[in-house]
Design a protein around this motif. Structure first.
Motif, PDB file in Angstrom:
ATOM      1  N   MET A   1       0.844  -1.193   0.000  1.00 23.54           N
ATOM      2  CA  MET A   1       0.000   0.000   0.000  1.00 23.54           C
ATOM      3  C   MET A   1       0.883   1.248   0.000  1.00 23.54           C
ATOM      4  O   MET A   1       1.760   1.391   0.830  1.00 23.54           O
ATOM      5  CB  MET A   1      -0.896   0.009   1.256  1.00 23.54           C
ATOM      6  N   LEU A   2       0.630   2.141  -0.959  1.00 22.97           N
ATOM      7  CA  LEU A   2       1.389   3.385  -1.026  1.00 22.97           C
ATOM      8  C   LEU A   2       0.628   4.523  -0.371  1.00 22.97           C
ATOM      9  O   LEU A   2       1.197   5.301   0.377  1.00 22.97           O
ATOM     10  CB  LEU A   2       1.701   3.740  -2.483  1.00 22.97           C
ATOM     11  N   VAL A   3      -0.690   4.643  -0.630  1.00 23.07           N
ATOM     12  CA  VAL A   3      -1.445   5.749  -0.071  1.00 23.07           C
ATOM     13  C   VAL A   3      -2.856   5.278   0.284  1.00 23.07           C
ATOM     14  O   VAL A   3      -3.487   4.513  -0.444  1.00 23.07           O
ATOM     15  CB  VAL A   3      -1.503   6.935  -1.066  1.00 23.07           C
ATOM     16  N   GLN A   4      -3.320   5.752   1.409  1.00 23.77           N
ATOM     17  CA  GLN A   4      -4.683   5.485   1.870  1.00 23.77           C
ATOM     18  C   GLN A   4      -5.408   6.815   1.995  1.00 23.77           C
ATOM     19  O   GLN A   4      -4.855   7.774   2.544  1.00 23.77           O
ATOM     20  CB  GLN A   4      -4.659   4.769   3.221  1.00 23.77           C
ATOM     21  N   ILE A   5      -6.644   6.882   1.479  1.00 25.03           N
ATOM     22  CA  ILE A   5      -7.410   8.122   1.461  1.00 25.03           C
ATOM     23  C   ILE A   5      -8.652   7.963   2.324  1.00 25.03           C
ATOM     24  O   ILE A   5      -9.387   6.967   2.189  1.00 25.03           O
ATOM     25  CB  ILE A   5      -7.823   8.501   0.013  1.00 25.03           C
ATOM     26  N   HIS A   6      -8.865   8.951   3.189  1.00 24.57           N
ATOM     27  CA  HIS A   6     -10.090   8.970   3.993  1.00 24.57           C
ATOM     28  C   HIS A   6     -10.725  10.354   3.841  1.00 24.57           C
ATOM     29  O   HIS A   6     -10.072  11.371   4.086  1.00 24.57           O
ATOM     30  CB  HIS A   6      -9.799   8.697   5.471  1.00 24.57           C
ATOM     31  N   ILE A   7     -12.003  10.402   3.435  1.00 23.22           N
ATOM     32  CA  ILE A   7     -12.724  11.661   3.220  1.00 23.22           C
ATOM     33  C   ILE A   7     -14.027  11.615   3.995  1.00 23.22           C
ATOM     34  O   ILE A   7     -14.734  10.591   3.962  1.00 23.22           O
ATOM     35  CB  ILE A   7     -13.026  11.888   1.723  1.00 23.22           C
ATOM     36  N   PHE A  20      -4.623   3.073  -2.577  1.00 23.91           N
ATOM     37  CA  PHE A  20      -3.962   2.973  -3.870  1.00 23.91           C
ATOM     38  C   PHE A  20      -2.667   2.210  -3.678  1.00 23.91           C
ATOM     39  O   PHE A  20      -1.933   2.430  -2.705  1.00 23.91           O
ATOM     40  CB  PHE A  20      -3.654   4.343  -4.464  1.00 23.91           C
ATOM     41  N   SER A  21      -2.345   1.350  -4.622  1.00 25.74           N
ATOM     42  CA  SER A  21      -1.072   0.646  -4.577  1.00 25.74           C
ATOM     43  C   SER A  21       0.013   1.530  -5.158  1.00 25.74           C
ATOM     44  O   SER A  21      -0.251   2.557  -5.761  1.00 25.74           O
ATOM     45  CB  SER A  21      -1.167  -0.671  -5.354  1.00 25.74           C
ATOM     46  N   SER A  22       1.256   1.123  -4.957  1.00 26.98           N
ATOM     47  CA  SER A  22       2.383   1.897  -5.476  1.00 26.98           C
ATOM     48  C   SER A  22       2.380   1.853  -6.995  1.00 26.98           C
ATOM     49  O   SER A  22       1.817   0.955  -7.610  1.00 26.98           O
ATOM     50  CB  SER A  22       3.704   1.340  -4.938  1.00 26.98           C
ATOM     51  N   GLY A  23       3.029   2.849  -7.602  1.00 23.01           N
ATOM     52  CA  GLY A  23       3.081   2.934  -9.054  1.00 23.01           C
ATOM     53  C   GLY A  23       2.048   3.909  -9.562  1.00 23.01           C
ATOM     54  O   GLY A  23       1.701   4.879  -8.887  1.00 23.01           O
ATOM     55  N   THR A  24       1.543   3.651 -10.743  1.00 25.40           N
ATOM     56  CA  THR A  24       0.580   4.548 -11.367  1.00 25.40           C
ATOM     57  C   THR A  24      -0.832   4.036 -11.122  1.00 25.40           C
ATOM     58  O   THR A  24      -1.117   2.858 -11.348  1.00 25.40           O
ATOM     59  CB  THR A  24       0.828   4.651 -12.874  1.00 25.40           C
ATOM     60  N   PHE A  68       0.614   8.042   3.548  1.00 25.16           N
ATOM     61  CA  PHE A  68       1.595   7.598   2.563  1.00 25.16           C
ATOM     62  C   PHE A  68       2.632   6.684   3.215  1.00 25.16           C
ATOM     63  O   PHE A  68       3.065   6.923   4.356  1.00 25.16           O
ATOM     64  CB  PHE A  68       2.334   8.791   1.948  1.00 25.16           C
ATOM     65  N   ASP A  69       3.020   5.679   2.494  1.00 25.25           N
ATOM     66  CA  ASP A  69       4.171   4.862   2.853  1.00 25.25           C
ATOM     67  C   ASP A  69       5.382   5.475   2.147  1.00 25.25           C
ATOM     68  O   ASP A  69       5.476   5.440   0.925  1.00 25.25           O
ATOM     69  CB  ASP A  69       3.943   3.426   2.384  1.00 25.25           C
ATOM     70  N   ILE A  70       6.300   6.064   2.922  1.00 23.53           N
ATOM     71  CA  ILE A  70       7.401   6.844   2.317  1.00 23.53           C
ATOM     72  C   ILE A  70       8.750   6.151   2.455  1.00 23.53           C
ATOM     73  O   ILE A  70       9.791   6.780   2.303  1.00 23.53           O
ATOM     74  CB  ILE A  70       7.488   8.255   2.941  1.00 23.53           C
ATOM     75  N   ARG A  71       8.748   4.844   2.724  1.00 22.14           N
ATOM     76  CA  ARG A  71      10.042   4.166   2.922  1.00 22.14           C
ATOM     77  C   ARG A  71      10.901   4.195   1.656  1.00 22.14           C
ATOM     78  O   ARG A  71      12.134   4.108   1.730  1.00 22.14           O
ATOM     79  CB  ARG A  71       9.801   2.733   3.384  1.00 22.14           C
ATOM     80  N   SER A  72      10.272   4.316   0.481  1.00 24.88           N
ATOM     81  CA  SER A  72      11.034   4.363  -0.776  1.00 24.88           C
ATOM     82  C   SER A  72      11.100   5.780  -1.364  1.00 24.88           C
ATOM     83  O   SER A  72      11.386   5.944  -2.542  1.00 24.88           O
ATOM     84  CB  SER A  72      10.388   3.414  -1.805  1.00 24.88           C
ATOM     85  N   ILE A  73      10.810   6.788  -0.522  1.00 27.04           N
ATOM     86  CA  ILE A  73      10.870   8.189  -0.988  1.00 27.04           C
ATOM     87  C   ILE A  73      11.874   8.938  -0.105  1.00 27.04           C
ATOM     88  O   ILE A  73      11.502   9.596   0.873  1.00 27.04           O
ATOM     89  CB  ILE A  73       9.491   8.869  -0.939  1.00 27.04           C
ATOM     90  N   PRO A  74      13.164   8.819  -0.390  1.00 24.96           N
ATOM     91  CA  PRO A  74      14.182   9.462   0.469  1.00 24.96           C
ATOM     92  C   PRO A  74      14.049  10.988   0.525  1.00 24.96           C
ATOM     93  O   PRO A  74      14.360  11.607   1.543  1.00 24.96           O
ATOM     94  CB  PRO A  74      15.503   9.034  -0.172  1.00 24.96           C
ATOM     95  N   GLU A  75      13.568  11.614  -0.583  1.00 24.82           N
ATOM     96  CA  GLU A  75      13.410  13.081  -0.569  1.00 24.82           C
ATOM     97  C   GLU A  75      12.387  13.508   0.474  1.00 24.82           C
ATOM     98  O   GLU A  75      12.570  14.505   1.170  1.00 24.82           O
ATOM     99  CB  GLU A  75      12.985  13.582  -1.955  1.00 24.82           C
ATOM    100  N   ALA A  76      11.297  12.725   0.570  1.00 21.98           N
ATOM    101  CA  ALA A  76      10.260  13.054   1.560  1.00 21.98           C
ATOM    102  C   ALA A  76      10.798  12.881   2.973  1.00 21.98           C
ATOM    103  O   ALA A  76      10.524  13.700   3.867  1.00 21.98           O
ATOM    104  CB  ALA A  76       9.034  12.171   1.344  1.00 21.98           C
ATOM    105  N   LYS A  77      11.587  11.824   3.201  1.00 29.41           N
ATOM    106  CA  LYS A  77      12.177  11.607   4.523  1.00 29.41           C
ATOM    107  C   LYS A  77      13.095  12.780   4.908  1.00 29.41           C
ATOM    108  O   LYS A  77      13.068  13.275   6.035  1.00 29.41           O
ATOM    109  CB  LYS A  77      12.972  10.306   4.534  1.00 29.41           C
ATOM    110  N   ASP A  88       8.566   7.568  10.951  1.00 24.16           N
ATOM    111  CA  ASP A  88       8.572   6.104  11.048  1.00 24.16           C
ATOM    112  C   ASP A  88       8.105   5.473   9.735  1.00 24.16           C
ATOM    113  O   ASP A  88       7.276   4.546   9.723  1.00 24.16           O
ATOM    114  CB  ASP A  88       7.693   5.648  12.220  1.00 24.16           C
ATOM    115  N   ASN A  89       8.606   6.032   8.612  1.00 22.99           N
ATOM    116  CA  ASN A  89       8.291   5.540   7.257  1.00 22.99           C
ATOM    117  C   ASN A  89       6.826   5.710   6.874  1.00 22.99           C
ATOM    118  O   ASN A  89       6.364   5.129   5.893  1.00 22.99           O
ATOM    119  CB  ASN A  89       8.699   4.078   7.090  1.00 22.99           C
TER     120      ASN A  89
END
Length: 313
Positions: A1-7, A20-24, A68-77, A88-89
């Motif tokens: 899971m890359l992003v979870q949306i709650h509205i 949403f899963s990672s990728g496009t 967001f799961d940001i473990r693979s986004i070093p810029e965000a970290k 914590d990722n």
């Protein structure tokens, strides 16, 4: 899971939760299915401008959260670290919007203003078709993708290093040029001052002499009046003057000199007084002859003393 949306409570949406899963991820659906509302909600969480018509009718506020799961986004970290935000990722963006259009934004529970939120959002998601978060439209992003495709990462680092060196040297050149201009300006000013001093051509003790002469010339009228009166008292008054009276006193005492020997000493003292008064009279006459009202000379002296004071400053 890359992003979870709650509205919740956004326009026509009461509650919605998606993953949403990672990728496009492509959001499709018929017209009116609510695609735009979902995209608007994501953009609001990412820092888009809020208005007062976004809250669901009858509700006080709307709430949007993106996880967001940001473990693979070093810029965000790195960005979160620079703002001292724990992650914590995982990163949670939350936006609350009240019915009057006011809103608040949070990153992992920490309040944040919209400008840094928008800056951070560029590391998390691209929404194609909405230019506000489409990094592909930025020339620097296009250049980065092209360099990655050509495997020029190492060369890019070398070019960046050289560019920073050039910028640093250019800045140093500007500083040195400014210092050189300041030194040249200072040199020109000192040369100008030296030229003025040279042209003034001062002589030793000239100021003292000019100062004395200035006093004499500026008080010449007063000097002439009082010294003339003094001469009149000493010798020039025909009816009564000091020398005439001294001579009369000496003559009177000589008539009785034979009576008392002490009178001879007094006569001698009076004769010495006559000599001193005569000498003073002669000096006063010579002084008056050399002293005159000379406004041109006075003006010249005043201008020269003024130049001296100006250069002294």
């Amino acid at each position: 899971m890359l992003v979870q949306i709650h509205i919740s409570n956004l326009i026509t949406i009461e509650t919605l939760q998606l993953e949403f899963s990672s990728g496009t991820t492509v959001i499709t659906g018929e017209t009116g299915a609510g695609k735009s509302i979902l995209i608007d909600a994501i953009e609001l969480a990412l820092g888009a401008r809020a208005t007062d018509n976004l809250v669901r009718a009858g509700k006080e506020k709307a709430d949007i959260s993106l996880t967001f799961d940001i473990r693979s986004i070093p810029e965000a970290k790195a960005w979160l670290k620079s703002y001292e935000i724990d992650h914590d990722n995982e990163c949670i963006l939350r936006r609350t919007i009240s019915h009057d259009g006011k809103s608040r934004s949070y990153i992992n529970g920490m309040p944040i203003t919209l400008q840094p939120l928008r800056e951070f959002s560029e590391y998390l998601m691209d929404i194609h078709g909405q230019h506000e978060h489409q990094s592909l439209l930025r020339p620097d992003k296009q250049r980065e993708l092209l360099d990655r495709y050509a495997s020029h990462e190492k060369l890019c680092i070398e070019v960046e290093t050289v560019a920073h060196t050039i910028q640093s040297l250019s800045s140093e050149i500007v500083v040195l040029q400014k210092q050189s201009e300041e030194l040249n300006s200072r040199s020109d000013y000192l040369k100008f001052q030296l030229q003025e001093l040279t042209e003034l051509n001062l002589s030793p003790d000239e100021f003292s002499a000019l100062d004395l002469e200035h006093k004499q010339l500026s008080h010449a009228g007063e000097l002439l009046e009082n010294l003339t009166y003094t001469l009149d008292c000493l010798a020039d008054n025909e009816n009564a003057n000091v020398l005439k009276l001294l001579h009369q006193a000496i003559h009177a005492m000589e008539n009785v000199q034979r009576v008392d020997p002490k009178i001879s000493a007094w006569i001698e003292s009076l004769k010495n007084a006559v000599i001193n008064v005569s000498d003073t009279e002669n000096e006063l006459h010579r002084y008056l002859e050399s002293t005159e009202l000379d406004p041109d000379r006075l003006q010249f002296i005043e201008e020269r003393i003024s130049k001296m004071f100006n250069l002294a400053r």
